[in-house]
Design an enzyme around this catalytic site. Structure first.
Site, PDB file in Angstrom:
ATOM      1  N   GLY B  31       0.861  -1.169   0.000  1.00  0.00           N
ATOM      2  CA  GLY B  31       0.000   0.000   0.000  1.00  0.00           C
ATOM      3  C   GLY B  31       0.889   1.206   0.000  1.00  0.00           C
ATOM      4  O   GLY B  31       2.082   1.097   0.253  1.00  0.00           O
ATOM      5  N   ASP B  34      -0.486   6.911   1.704  1.00  0.00           N
ATOM      6  CA  ASP B  34      -1.846   7.416   1.880  1.00  0.00           C
ATOM      7  C   ASP B  34      -2.809   6.366   2.428  1.00  0.00           C
ATOM      8  O   ASP B  34      -3.846   6.698   2.981  1.00  0.00           O
ATOM      9  CB  ASP B  34      -2.397   7.916   0.536  1.00  0.00           C
ATOM     10  CG  ASP B  34      -1.576   9.084   0.021  1.00  0.00           C
ATOM     11  OD1 ASP B  34      -0.876   9.700   0.850  1.00  0.00           O
ATOM     12  OD2 ASP B  34      -1.623   9.357  -1.195  1.00  0.00           O
ATOM     13  N   THR B 111       7.580  -1.919   2.430  1.00  0.00           N
ATOM     14  CA  THR B 111       8.142  -1.338   1.214  1.00  0.00           C
ATOM     15  C   THR B 111       7.516   0.015   0.949  1.00  0.00           C
ATOM     16  O   THR B 111       6.324   0.097   0.677  1.00  0.00           O
ATOM     17  CB  THR B 111       7.884  -2.251   0.005  1.00  0.00           C
ATOM     18  OG1 THR B 111       6.493  -2.558  -0.035  1.00  0.00           O
ATOM     19  CG2 THR B 111       8.666  -3.526   0.121  1.00  0.00           C
ATOM     20  N   GLY B 113       6.046   3.164  -0.704  1.00  0.00           N
ATOM     21  CA  GLY B 113       5.351   3.144  -1.986  1.00  0.00           C
ATOM     22  C   GLY B 113       5.691   4.295  -2.902  1.00  0.00           C
ATOM     23  O   GLY B 113       4.816   4.995  -3.365  1.00  0.00           O
ATOM     24  N   ASN B 165      -9.029  -0.152   5.099  1.00  0.00           N
ATOM     25  CA  ASN B 165      -8.623   0.763   6.177  1.00  0.00           C
ATOM     26  C   ASN B 165      -9.411   2.077   6.125  1.00  0.00           C
ATOM     27  O   ASN B 165     -10.064   2.375   5.135  1.00  0.00           O
ATOM     28  CB  ASN B 165      -7.118   1.033   6.043  1.00  0.00           C
ATOM     29  CG  ASN B 165      -6.550   1.726   7.274  1.00  0.00           C
ATOM     30  OD1 ASN B 165      -7.111   1.649   8.361  1.00  0.00           O
ATOM     31  ND2 ASN B 165      -5.429   2.417   7.089  1.00  0.00           N
ATOM     32  N   LYS B 166      -9.270   2.826   7.193  1.00  0.00           N
ATOM     33  CA  LYS B 166      -9.929   4.130   7.320  1.00  0.00           C
ATOM     34  C   LYS B 166     -11.448   3.985   7.356  1.00  0.00           C
ATOM     35  O   LYS B 166     -12.180   4.842   6.845  1.00  0.00           O
ATOM     36  CB  LYS B 166      -9.500   5.075   6.187  1.00  0.00           C
ATOM     37  CG  LYS B 166      -7.972   5.219   6.106  1.00  0.00           C
ATOM     38  CD  LYS B 166      -7.538   6.428   5.330  1.00  0.00           C
ATOM     39  CE  LYS B 166      -6.014   6.500   5.285  1.00  0.00           C
ATOM     40  NZ  LYS B 166      -5.503   7.649   4.574  1.00  0.00           N
ATOM     41  N   ASP B 168     -13.218   4.396   9.791  1.00  0.00           N
ATOM     42  CA  ASP B 168     -13.773   5.493  10.592  1.00  0.00           C
ATOM     43  C   ASP B 168     -14.168   6.673   9.713  1.00  0.00           C
ATOM     44  O   ASP B 168     -15.071   7.425  10.041  1.00  0.00           O
ATOM     45  CB  ASP B 168     -12.762   5.921  11.664  1.00  0.00           C
ATOM     46  CG  ASP B 168     -11.395   6.244  11.068  1.00  0.00           C
ATOM     47  OD1 ASP B 168     -10.921   5.469  10.209  1.00  0.00           O
ATOM     48  OD2 ASP B 168     -10.790   7.272  11.459  1.00  0.00           O
ATOM     49  N   SER B 541      32.327  -2.671 -32.141  1.00  0.00           N
ATOM     50  CA  SER B 541      31.970  -3.394 -30.910  1.00  0.00           C
ATOM     51  C   SER B 541      32.195  -2.533 -29.663  1.00  0.00           C
ATOM     52  O   SER B 541      33.104  -2.793 -28.887  1.00  0.00           O
ATOM     53  CB  SER B 541      32.728  -4.720 -30.812  1.00  0.00           C
ATOM     54  OG  SER B 541      34.108  -4.582 -31.099  1.00  0.00           O
TER      55      SER B 541
END
Lengths: 300, 640
Positions: B31, B34, B111, B113, B165-166, B168, B541
């Site tokens: 995630g 944020d 990790t 994001g 999540n969040k 609430d 080369s």
């Protein structure tokens, strides 16, 4: 028993890491700091290469300010196990008379430990060095790799650290580069104590509480380990029952009041402890991002 | 002093015994900032009481100073440090956190994001048993949710928790939760993700993290922590066919020869019939040796040392397998590659491939398609950039014993290493062997290179001239060939421009095609050397990697690299074909020295400084070098 316990998994992982280094590097060495993590690391090395002896020497960077009991334990351990032990002291530091009481912890650590380590690695041409650092010790360690690549000047370059996938470690390096390897990366402090208990690994007696002469300075209990300790006016060593949670140079290592005379006692105290392990180390408190900075400079 | 005395600490000892039986669950959180990921991890550390007083004090003061929660504890501060990392220029990072509950120990791969997401997440996912995917309840299933889920399924993580999540902030609405869950399950089914649990949480308020909280009485499932405590840790590896990649041969004395490694799958007992791959030599297990005494069995995950009943040839990189259920052996595969380096992956360029304990040379022969991680769309590709994922065909210079990645991560996952800078540049997953590797075998012919060369009274070799356009390669090579011809030697000169008129007519001057250009000419030169010829190759080369690949095709001493060295200014001034002028005018793209790099050889067999010697003298130097290396006799046998 098809499922391994977490300690069995950690042990197998550490052994795997050590064997990879021995198989892929030309001239490895194990940094032996005499502390409990070093004791566990050495024990794992004995297991990894049994019945052969670990095919590398131990290296101790002696700052000349270690507790006397540490030095005795170090020499006894190397003798008992038949391991080659290299002790290196930075001769420049000795010539300059570096003294933590006079020059402070930052200068002392830089000259005697960081510079001393670089000197020894260069002098013996080691291309890989095992260290006992753990990721749970400190925020900046949480992202450290198991194989940490260092430039020819021993610097840690965050941009050059390699992704580590599965259990595949890339031990290849360019000319002059070396690798610091941390086989205990995924161990926590409690894992270390539990393993010491389970495997009956010998540790320095300083970890156990005993009456010792200490003075209180800046909130830390400093042990008067020898006559070099300057006492301030009015300061008088008092005998207190103390032990050490981490071991380093005696002027820089704070003791704690304790009744824990045995390993279960230590662990019991730890389980109800309210301050984290590195608190006892004066070095971490020098400046905010001090570990990060020291790491870049080549401190372990 | 010996550790382990009790001295009346019965409770602690009981606790330690219980600790010793705990197992370990490794999981990854997916995630972005944020989604409240840092808050979630901080909350887990806090609730599992892994924080000490000094850390809490620091958290309290930081929360007041820089926190976003109006002075309340801001758990994100425990793990974030992202701003500081940006200042230090750190872009790749996976941080590992540790906590424990009554039942288990946990290692969390965290990790950040930001832009390096794919590389970080793949790294963190590679060791995870489970993934926690965060979704912001206000936003639902987003592009990034799809990306995270795709990577989770790609890396073979079978179990996922979707933490919505969040809650609430959406009034703890059951409908919102159900809608997101339904949408996610549709998408997950496409990916083949099966074992999914959705939990409505508020990391900030602590709802359904450890305790249920009061906001969502309609939810009757486990809290996140409850679920983490009971989810099964895969024990199936122990039931799979036995695999032991040999790390190190333990030979303390003449009597003992043990093979050390970490068991990748299965269970092994003394007496079991085993086979060493790829050689196919077989034997039986004599002992399973550890420092604590011999074991009656070794299981997946353990590091052990095994001795065998027979003296068969086994070394690091071999795989010991159960004889009845051996692993596959192949040298060409279909494989997924996740590219992790700044410089692009080029088809045909040789890389080191490390799988288990074996390191071989490998190159991508073709890219079937790359995958857009956001849309899962399949797209054509000629090369791969950082964070791109593609299905490729790869070819190895030696056979590899393997299992498909879906069966076993350790015998089916690999990394690619750049041969010049030694960086880890890719993660790879072996999908299946390609048929042709077992069907097309090198024919051993009765007449070999040696006999063909001897018949011509010479030693075969490849003399490789490299340097800038206009440095004088072709002129010098031409003179060398005339001299060799005059000595009665059998030669052939492969010239860059000439070969591009035919064999390589389809190639342009992009980096990818330059690599292919050199690969083809190197292979042709190898065949000609096999015919017993002294082969002169005159190609710009420009890349070290490909010259090294060409060198690797031939035995030691049969590849002689000549650096025809001229400063760019001089070559440009000579400009025999007027190419520099056109490149400067922008009429030619990717011209070496102008807008495409030339990497000079580090250790050529011979460096010819064309500012110091003329072409004739340079050719003599080359002849002298061939004499020194014993390609042509020191004696001038054909003197008139």
């Amino acid at each position: 028993m098809s499922r391994l316990s977490h300690l069995e998994r950690l042990e197998a992982e550490s052994i795997h890491i050590m064997r990879e280094v021995v198989a892929e590097c030309e001239h490895p060495v194990m940094l032996y700091s005499i502390g409990k993590d070093s004791s566990v690391m050495l024990h794992l090395a004995l297991k990894a290469f049994h019945p052969a002896r670990p095919p590398f020497p131990l290296l101790h960077i002696d700052t000349t300010w270690k507790f006397r009991e540490m030095i005795a334990f170090r020499d006894e351990t190397a003798r008992r196990l038949g391991m080659d032990l290299i002790v290196h002291v930075n001769p420049d530091g000795v010539a300059m008379g570096i003294n933590p009481f006079v020059h402070g912890s930052a200068v002392h650590t830089d000259v005697m430990k960081t510079q001393g380590l670089k000197q020894a690695l260069d002098r013996y041409n080691f291309d890989a060095a095992f260290g006992g650092a753990r990721r749970d010790e400190e925020k900046s360690r949480a992202k450290e790799r198991v194989f940490s690549i260092r430039s020819a000047q021993h610097r840690w370059d965050p941009k050059r650290q390699r992704p580590e996938l599965w259990q595949l470690y890339n031990a290849r390096k360019n000319k002059g580069e070396s690798i610091r390897v941390f086989p205990l990366s995924n161990w926590t402090e409690l894992d270390i104590w539990q393993y010491i208990y389970q495997e009956k690994i010998p540790i320095v007696p300083l970890y156990f509480a005993r009456p010792r002469p200490v003075v209180e300075r800046d909130g830390a209990l400093i042990m008067v380990d020898d006559e070099r300790m300057p006492l301030e006016p009015g300061e008088k060593p008092q005998l207190r029952k103390v032990r050490f949670r981490t071991l380093g140079c005696y002027p820089l290592t704070g003791a704690i009041d304790s009744d824990a005379e045995t390993l279960p006692g230590i662990i019991e105290e730890m389980l109800v402890a309210t301050t984290s392990e590195r608190q006892g180390r004066v070095i971490d408190r020098d400046s905010g991002a001090s570990m990060e900075k020291k790491k870049q400079e080549g401190y372990f | 002093m010996r550790a382990g005395q009790s001295g009346g600490h019965g409770d602690v000892i009981a606790y330690l015994e219980a600790q010793g039986r705990k197992d370990l669950l490794r999981f990854i959180t997916c995630g972005s900032v944020d989604d409240g990921k840092s808050t979630l991890i901080g909350r887990l550390l806090y609730e599992s009481r892994m924080l000490f007083e000094d850390q809490l004090a620091a958290l309290e003061s930081d929360s007041k100073k820089v926190g976003t929660q109006g002075g309340e504890l801001d758990f994100a501060l425990l793990v974030d440090g992202l701003a500081a990392e940006r200042e230090q220029g750190i872009t790749i990072d996976v941080a590992y956190r540790f906590f424990a509950t009554e039942k288990r120990k946990y290692i969390v791969a965290d990790t950040p994001g930001h832009e390096q997401y794919t590389r970080n997440m793949v790294t963190g996912a590679s060791t995870a048993d489970l993934a926690v995917i965060l979704i912001d309840a206000r936003k639902g299933v987003l592009t990034q949710t799809r990306r995270h889920s795709y990577l989770v399924s790609l890396l073979g993580i079978r179990r996922a928790v979707v933490a919505i999540n969040k809650m609430d902030l959406v009034g703890y609405s059951e409908q919102v939760f159900r809608d997101i869950e339904a949408a996610y399950r549709v998408f997950a089914a496409q990916l083949g993700l099966q074992d999914i649990v959705c939990i409505p949480v508020s990391a900030l308020r602590g709802d359904n993290i450890v305790e249920a909280g009061s906001g969502m009485p309609w939810y009757r499932g486990p809290t996140l922590m409850q679920h983490l405590e009971i989810v099964p840790v895969d024990a199936t590896l122990a039931d799979q066919p036995f695999r032991l990649p040999v790390q190190w041969v333990n030979r303390p004395n003449q009597e003992f020869r043990g093979f050390a490694g970490r068991v990748a799958a299965g269970t092994l007992r003394p007496g079991d019939a085993v086979v060493a791959l790829p050689s196919g030599n077989s034997s039986r297990v004599a002992r399973i040796v550890t420092a604590g005494g011999d074991l009656p069995a070794a299981v997946a995950g353990q590091s052990v040392t095994v001795t065998l009943e027979d003296e068969i040839d086994i070394s690091r990189g071999d795989l010991i397998a159960r004889a009845e259920t051996p692993a596959g052996v192949a040298d060409q595969f279909e494989s997924t590659i996740v590219w992790m380096a700044e410089e692009p992956m080029l088809q045909g360029r040789p890389y080191l491939l490390k799988c288990g304990t074996r390191t071989v040379t490998a190159s991508v022969t073709s890219i079937s398609h790359k995958v857009d991680v956001n849309t899962l769309q399949q797209l054509p590709a000629k090369q791969l950039e950082l964070n791109e994922i593609a299905l490729c065909q790869i070819s190895l210079d030696q056979p590899l014993a393997f299992d498909p990645y879906s069966d076993n991560r350790d015998t089916g996952g690999y990394i690619l290493i750049d041969r010049i800078n030694n960086n880890t540049v890719a993660a790879g997953l072996l999908q299946r062997p390609l048929r042709r590797s077992s069907n097309v075998q090198w024919q051993s012919l009765d007449i070999n290179k040696e006999s063909r060369a001897t018949q011509k009274g010479q030693k075969a070799c490849v003399v490789w001239f490299t340097g800038l356009s206009g440095a004088g390669k072709s002129t010098i090579a031409n003179l060398v060939e005339r001299k060799l011809f005059g000595m009665g030697r059998h030669t052939y000169l492969l010239d860059g421009d000439n070969v591009r008129h035919g064999l390589n007519r389809d190639l342009d001057f992009s980096d990818a095609d330059r690599v292919e250009n050199i690969r083809r000419v190197a292979e042709v030169a190898k065949l000609m050397a096999d015919a017993g010829l002294i082969v002169l190759v005159s190609f710009i080369s420009p890349f070290r990697n490909e010259r090294r690949m060409a060198r690797g095709l031939l035995p030691d001493g049969e590849f002689i690299e000549i650096h025809v060295d001229a400063p760019l200014a001089l070559a440009e001034q000579r400009d025999p074909k007027g190419l520099y002028r056109k490149a400067r005018a922008g009429e030619i793209r990717n011209f070496t020295g102008i807008d495409s790099p030339y990497e000079p050889p580090e250790k050529p067999e011979l460096r010819v400084d064309t500012t110091a010697v003329n072409a004739e003298a340079a050719a003599e130097l080359v002849i002298a070098q061939l004499r020194n290396q014993g390609i042509i006799d020191r004696e001038w046998v054909f003197l008139p």
